[in-house]
Design a protein around this motif. Structure first.
Motif, mmCIF file in Angstrom:
data_model
loop_
_atom_site.group_PDB
_atom_site.id
_atom_site.type_symbol
_atom_site.label_atom_id
_atom_site.label_comp_id
_atom_site.label_asym_id
_atom_site.label_seq_id
_atom_site.Cartn_x
_atom_site.Cartn_y
_atom_site.Cartn_z
ATOM 1 N N ARG A 209 -0.288 5.173 -7.928
ATOM 2 C CA ARG A 209 -0.913 4.224 -6.998
ATOM 3 C C ARG A 209 -2.035 4.898 -6.207
ATOM 4 O O ARG A 209 -3.066 4.285 -5.931
ATOM 5 N N HIS A 210 -1.824 6.157 -5.847
ATOM 6 C CA HIS A 210 -2.848 6.879 -5.086
ATOM 7 C C HIS A 210 -4.131 7.014 -5.911
ATOM 8 O O HIS A 210 -5.232 6.783 -5.396
ATOM 9 N N HIS B 86 -4.643 15.837 -4.587
ATOM 10 C CA HIS B 86 -4.251 14.449 -4.340
ATOM 11 C C HIS B 86 -2.757 14.226 -4.527
ATOM 12 O O HIS B 86 -2.204 13.289 -3.956
ATOM 13 N N SER C 52 1.573 11.434 2.377
ATOM 14 C CA SER C 52 1.359 10.114 2.977
ATOM 15 C C SER C 52 2.572 9.221 2.761
ATOM 16 O O SER C 52 3.007 8.506 3.663
ATOM 17 N N SER C 53 3.145 9.254 1.545
ATOM 18 C CA SER C 53 4.326 8.447 1.256
ATOM 19 C C SER C 53 5.503 8.884 2.103
ATOM 20 O O SER C 53 6.269 8.068 2.612
ATOM 21 N N ALA D 6 -0.975 12.325 -1.595
ATOM 22 C CA ALA D 6 -0.233 11.097 -1.882
ATOM 23 C C ALA D 6 1.218 11.206 -1.451
ATOM 24 O O ALA D 6 1.764 10.307 -0.797
#
Length: 197
Positions: free
Chosen positions: A94-95, A31, A38-39, A35
């Protein structure tokens, strides 16, 4: 407990030092990569729209992109490291919050199905044994899924708490470093700290 941080901030630390189980380490590595990737993708997509707001946003996008690249390299190379810049820790935190919300929603859905199954069994008490056995098997399968998801939830929460702890320590060290900076550089250092957060 995560290891104490002192002295100059390293860019990352081995995630094997975080006190996580093997399965929790696998979740963290997977993850963190998701994460940060994705960011990084979001930062590239919006780069043109924010470029007029100052070079700080450009530096932030570049930093996130480098962090995603580093995370991908670490995971792909068989190693695992937790990135210790405040921006990466915030993204990761946040993820995991979102992931916990998704798992919690799935648990709620399965719990509702369990209630419906219980009511269905009560209403169909007069049906054939075969039908009742099938409903019981379905009920047990739902309970098994709930148990698995609750275990996953606890693992993610443990990892999230460690990430939050490191983020607080990193930000505290950054504030202490900013406070010791020479007066001529104090303003610029403080500004950079604000951009990273």
């Amino acid at each position: 407990m995560p290891p104490a941080l002192s002295g100059p901030l390293p860019p990352s630390i081995p995630d094997s030092q975080l006190g996580l189980s093997a399965s929790e380490l696998a979740i963290l590595r997977q993850h963190q990569q998701i994460a940060l990737a994705s960011s990084s993708s979001t930062s590239h997509t919006t780069a043109n729209s924010v470029s007029t707001r100052g070079r700080g946003h450009v530096r932030g996008s570049a930093s996130t992109s480098r962090a995603a690249s580093a995370a991908s390299s670490n995971v792909g190379g068989g190693g695992g490291r937790l990135l210790l810049d405040a921006g990466s820790l915030a993204v990761l935190g946040r993820h995991f919050e979102g992931l916990m919300g998704a798992i919690g929603g799935r648990i709620d859905s399965l719990t509702a199905q369990t209630s419906a199954s219980t009511i269905s069994q009560s209403n169909r008490a007069a049906t054939s044994i075969a039908a009742a056995d099938a409903e019981i098997a379905r009920f047990r399968e739902i309970l098994r899924q709930i148990d698995e998801l609750e275990t996953e939830f606890d693992k993610v929460r443990h990892i999230r708490d460690i990430v939050k702890s490191f983020r607080a320590r990193v930000e505290g060290l950054e504030r202490r470093v900013d406070g010791r900076a020479p007066p001529s550089h104090h303003g610029s250092s403080k500004g950079r700290g604000t951009i990273r957060r």
